[in-house]
Enzyme design. Structure first.
Site, short mmCIF file in Angstrom:
data_model
loop_
_atom_site.label_atom_id
_atom_site.label_comp_id
_atom_site.label_asym_id
_atom_site.label_seq_id
_atom_site.Cartn_x
_atom_site.Cartn_y
_atom_site.Cartn_z
N GLY A 9 0.82 -1.21 0.00
CA GLY A 9 0.00 0.00 0.00
C GLY A 9 0.85 1.25 0.00
N ARG A 34 -2.00 -1.68 -5.88
CA ARG A 34 -2.72 -2.11 -7.09
C ARG A 34 -2.64 -1.07 -8.20
NH1 ARG A 34 -8.24 -2.57 -4.14
NH2 ARG A 34 -7.22 -0.71 -3.32
N ASP A 59 -2.62 -7.30 -5.91
CA ASP A 59 -3.68 -7.15 -4.92
C ASP A 59 -3.38 -8.13 -3.78
OD1 ASP A 59 -6.11 -7.38 -3.48
OD2 ASP A 59 -7.26 -6.81 -5.27
N ASN A 86 1.01 -2.54 5.51
CA ASN A 86 0.21 -1.31 5.64
C ASN A 86 -1.08 -1.34 4.82
OD1 ASN A 86 -0.16 1.80 5.79
ND2 ASN A 86 0.10 1.39 3.59
N TYR A 152 -14.55 -3.47 10.61
CA TYR A 152 -13.22 -2.86 10.49
C TYR A 152 -12.45 -3.00 11.80
CZ TYR A 152 -9.48 0.54 9.96
OH TYR A 152 -8.24 1.12 9.92
N GLY A 183 -4.46 6.70 15.35
CA GLY A 183 -5.83 7.20 15.41
C GLY A 183 -6.14 7.89 14.09
N THR A 187 -5.71 10.90 5.22
CA THR A 187 -5.21 10.23 4.01
C THR A 187 -6.41 10.02 3.10
OG1 THR A 187 -5.69 8.05 4.94
CG2 THR A 187 -3.50 8.94 5.42
#
Ligand code: NDP
Ligand code: 8X3
Length: 251
Positions: A9, A34, A59, A86, A152, A183, A187
């Protein structure tokens, strides 16, 4: 020989910040994601500054593609010193009883299974060389669930359990395992979570100065460069006005 860092990533956010930070520190970089076009742009940027970089476009949800990508590394690139797991995402914020099956699969397959594939493929070489460091990007979300974040949060709780388990299994070796738990970091994370809804994504960071990818990359680099007998096992990194996953004192 310069050390090699492998970042999943690396096309955006925390991963991209790590790429830039580790490049400045003199590491050779294996950049993955990707988005092949972004990977090549970032490689061009970093090589223009004198860094050595190699890109792998795959991927992490696809185990075979992941195995093939790592197997394709030329001999001078396959002794990886630091693996930064990541790549990851959140999708949606619906109550658990209304969540989308596809979102759950994407989060579980990327954040848990992708991290596991990378670990299983790369760590044996570290064990054979008796040298290495795995830095997993967990989250404050792994500490406690929040409304609409159940799946998540579960994936990031899994990152903690997998980091702890790996640290136990590697304790007889010099290989270190770090779980970084950020936290609020500004991004593409919220843009992706809210499927491109820019306004809703911007509201996440309203009234508070969030962390940046650079703030997290600083800690990752510190952990990687700590003396060999020092294992930064886990770090919770919060914006100053954030107390936990749910309490943010917005100004
Ligand atoms: P970004 O969306 O900016 O970056 C995510 C990165 O992950 C991109 O480079 C993307 O690359 C890559 N990625 C996503 N899915 C895949 C996949 N299936 N295969 C390969 N690469 C993939 O978000 P962040 O930088 O914020 O997120 C990075 C990590 O930090 C994630 O694990 C996230 O959960 C975690 N985190 C983020 C926080 C935040 O507030 N932002 C807080 C705590 C943790 P590409 O699109 O090229 O595949
Ligand atoms: C990302 C941080 O609090 O938005 O892991 O889930 S949070």
């Amino acid at each position: 020989m310069k050390e090699i860092v492998f970042i999943t990533g690396a096309t955006s956010g925390i991963g991209l910040a790590c790429a830039r930070k580790f490049a400045q520190a003199g590491y050779r970089l294996i950049l993955t994601g990707r988005n092949g076009i972004r990977l090549e742009e970032i490689k061009t940027e970093l090589t223009a500054q004198g860094s050595e970089a190699l890109t792998l476009c795959f991927d992490v949800r696809d185990r075979q593609a992941t195995e093939e990508a790592v197997a394709s590394l030329p001999a001078e690139w396959n002794e990886i010193d630091v693996l930064i797991n990541n790549a990851g995402l959140a999708l949606g914020l619906e109550p658990e009883y209304e969540g989308r099956f596809d979102d759950w699969e994407a989060m579980i397959d990327t954040n848990i299974k992708g991290l596991l594939w990378m670990t299983r493929i790369i760590v044996p070489g570290m064990v054979a060389r008796q040298r290495g460091h795995i830095i997993n990007i967990g989250s404050v979300a792994g500490d406690a669930a929040y409304a609409g974040g159940g799946v998540y949060c579960a994936t990031k709780a899994a990152v903690k359990a997998l980091s702890d388990g790996l640290r136990i299994d590697l304790a007889p070796t010099p290989i270190r395992v770090t779980n970084l738990k950020p936290g609020l970091v500004e991004t593409n994370f919220s843009r992706i979570r809210f499927r491109g809804d820019e306004e809703r994504a911007a509201r996440v960071y309203q009234g508070v100065k969030p962390l940046t990818g650079d703030d997290i990359a600083d800690v990752a680099l510190y952990a990687a460069q700590a003396p060999a007998h020092v294992q930064i096992a886990e770090v919770l990194i919060l914006a100053t006005h954030q107390a936990n996953a749910t309490l943010i004192a917005r100004q």
